[in-house]
Design an enzyme around this catalytic site. Structure first.
Site, PDB file in Angstrom:
ATOM      1  N   ARG A 241      -8.012   3.923  20.248  1.00 10.77           N
ATOM      2  CA  ARG A 241      -6.819   3.775  19.506  1.00 10.77           C
ATOM      3  C   ARG A 241      -6.052   2.367  19.433  1.00 10.77           C
ATOM      4  O   ARG A 241      -6.578   1.545  20.297  1.00 10.77           O
ATOM      5  CB  ARG A 241      -5.969   4.670  19.986  1.00 10.77           C
ATOM      6  N   HIS A 242      -5.299   1.988  18.632  1.00 12.15           N
ATOM      7  CA  HIS A 242      -4.596   0.917  18.567  1.00 12.15           C
ATOM      8  C   HIS A 242      -3.748   0.871  20.081  1.00 12.15           C
ATOM      9  O   HIS A 242      -3.454   1.849  20.807  1.00 12.15           O
ATOM     10  CB  HIS A 242      -3.497   0.875  17.431  1.00 12.15           C
ATOM     11  N   ASN A 248       5.140   4.973  19.099  1.00 13.96           N
ATOM     12  CA  ASN A 248       4.791   5.803  20.215  1.00 13.96           C
ATOM     13  C   ASN A 248       5.756   5.816  21.260  1.00 13.96           C
ATOM     14  O   ASN A 248       5.977   6.728  21.934  1.00 13.96           O
ATOM     15  CB  ASN A 248       3.186   5.049  20.675  1.00 13.96           C
ATOM     16  N   ARG A 291      -0.429  -1.723  13.260  1.00 18.50           N
ATOM     17  CA  ARG A 291      -0.476  -1.598  14.676  1.00 18.50           C
ATOM     18  C   ARG A 291      -1.964  -1.665  14.957  1.00 18.50           C
ATOM     19  O   ARG A 291      -2.252  -2.269  15.951  1.00 18.50           O
ATOM     20  CB  ARG A 291       0.011  -0.279  15.359  1.00 18.50           C
ATOM     21  N   GLU A 314      -4.212   6.934   9.949  1.00 17.40           N
ATOM     22  CA  GLU A 314      -3.751   8.342  10.727  1.00 17.40           C
ATOM     23  C   GLU A 314      -3.650   9.468   9.840  1.00 17.40           C
ATOM     24  O   GLU A 314      -3.464   9.144   8.538  1.00 17.40           O
ATOM     25  CB  GLU A 314      -2.720   8.206  11.596  1.00 17.40           C
ATOM     26  N   HIS A 379      -6.858   5.668  15.337  1.00 16.25           N
ATOM     27  CA  HIS A 379      -5.577   6.536  15.680  1.00 16.25           C
ATOM     28  C   HIS A 379      -6.276   7.726  16.101  1.00 16.25           C
ATOM     29  O   HIS A 379      -7.301   8.310  16.038  1.00 16.25           O
ATOM     30  CB  HIS A 379      -4.592   6.972  14.470  1.00 16.25           C
TER      31      HIS A 379
END
Length: 456
Positions: A241-242, A248, A291, A314, A379
């Protein structure tokens, strides 16, 4: 004449159960194809199960007395009778599976090297006592490359239940070579002229070339599409994931927020990790979200290519984009409850479901099957879908796979499995995992070869 009429009638139908039958000499990768095909079809939502005739044979006779190469001699009438009975039992089980509507596709994994055996299969699929007659498609794996054959014998067959623990590797190899000779003596390859009415694809030398004949229906088309993209070259696929984003940190769904301070730190550490990996011709695939782009920017000069795919974005949360889970539950309690009941099929209003996401990601899976070393930066939901494919997860498990932030997942595809390693970075990040209601622990990865989680 009857067969010809049936062929035309099934061609006119759309929703017909399919039998996919393998054809080819031993050590030509038939079971490998069967395994990969079942995994792919189940992942895209077509219920599929393999029926391996070798398993039926092992249950029917004692290996010490019957299992060696002489058992596969066409002149051994008793052995031929046993093998035919095993094939019939597998067909009957396959028929019950399809007639019961438990599955849509059955893969008949056997050599099927003679025309009488293939005629037996065709007659079985045409039987009047089936609720719906079955559409039959043959996959013939043809290989004359000695390196591929030798590799298959050495790496796979000597570890098969026929040999493992029963004899030395050299004894197993010699017995298996004799078995191939027995099959070769009676092998009748599929032929465009003699088998004009059959539907089939020839996969030649592990996918270097193909011959496709008389493809009928959606399932057969998908099978051909898949087979023309797979390979088994040594490679690794990296998923991450980023880095942690500002959304987040405050628990908001979706959006397009930048990295947090911790997220930027992860991007720097990720670069150091791949400097140590020193991968030649590394390809990086990213979503088009800020991101992810920020995370990938730190690795650009380490990659041969960096590509930004919108299909890697995502899952679209629709009207819930930017909400916290608490906001979602307060504003749309009925929708929130529906999602908890069936997360895989639930579609956000004006958004997507995990089922939609799997369909969207199919081109990515096809490219991952074709490519060498790839890093996918994406994502939580998209990586769950990709991971579920390689780890052969069921639909109900997929939305609950735990894919934490600041973790690299390394996949190394093998012949019949996928080695999975997880590398957790010591960088603070929020926990975005939301467990399945009534479940105390998250679904764990199979990691069929290994399920490692360690710090890089």
């Amino acid at each position: 004449m009857f067969t010809r009429v049936h062929q035309y009638s099934t061609n006119e139908q759309v929703r017909v159960p399919n039998v996919i039958a393998l054809v080819g000499l031993p050590a030509r990768g038939k079971t490998y194809i069967s395994y990969k095909l079942c995994r792919y079809l189940n992942w895209i939502g077509i219920k599929t199960r393999a029926f391996n005739v070798g398993e039926y044979r092992r249950q029917a006779c004692d290996f010490e007395k019957e299992g060696k190469a002489d058992f596969f001699d066409h002149s051994n009438e008793r052995a031929v009778r046993i093998r035919d009975e095993c094939a019939k039992h597998a067909m009957e089980d396959m028929g019950r599976y399809l007639d019961s509507k438990k599955g849509e596709v059955a893969v008949f994994d056997a050599t099927n090297t003679t025309r009488p055996r293939r005629k037996m299969l065709l007659d079985f699929c045409n039987r009047e006592d089936h609720e719906t007659k079955f559409r039959l498609f043959f996959i013939e794996s043809v290989c004359d490359d000695p390196d591929i054959i030798d590799s298959n014998i050495t790496e796979v067959k000597v570890n098969s239940p026929d040999y493992k623990g029963r004899m030395t590797e050299e004894q197993a190899k010699q017995d298996f070579l004799q078995r191939i000779e027995k099959y070769s003596a009676q092998y009748a390859p599929l032929c465009e002229e003699k088998d004009a009415e059959l539907s089939f694809i020839k996969v030649i030398n592990a996918g270097r070339s193909f011959f496709v004949h008389n493809v009928n229906g959606h399932v057969q088309s998908r099978v051909v599409y898949f087979l023309m993209n797979i390979h088994l070259l040594p490679r690794s696929i990296y998923l991450t994931r980023h880095g942690e984003s500002e959304y987040n940190k405050i628990g908001r769904l979706g959006g397009d927020s930048p990295l947090s301070e911790n997220g930027v730190c992860y991007a720097h550490k990720l670069r150091k990790y791949f400097e140590k990996e020193n991968i030649q011709d590394l390809r990086i695939w990213c979503s088009q979200k800020i991101r992810v782009a920020q995370t990938a920017n730190h690795l650009k000069d380490l990659a041969a290519h960096v590509e930004y795919w919108k299909v890697l974005d995502e899952i679209d949360a629709g009207i819930c984009e930017g909400l916290t889970y608490e906001d979602f539950e307060a504003r749309y309690p009925k929708q929130f409850s529906e999602r908890d009941k069936d997360k895989y099929h639930y579609r956000y209003p004006s958004g997507e479901s995990y089922e939609d996401l799997v369909a969207r990601l199919e081109p990515v899976i096809m490219e991952l099957e074709r490519q060498s070393n790839v890093l996918v930066i994406s994502h939580q939901a998209t990586i769950r879908c990709i991971l579920a494919y390689f780890d052969n997860k069921k639909r109900e498990e997929l939305p609950y796979l735990n894919v934490p932030l600041h973790t690299v997942i390394k996949l190394t595809p093998k012949a019949y499995s996928c080695q999975i390693e997880m590398f957790k970075f010591k960088i603070d990040a929020v926990d975005t995992y939301r467990a399945k209601p009534t479940e105390e622990l998250p679904w764990e990865l199979n990691g069929t070869e290994s399920n490692l989680c360690r710090s890089p």
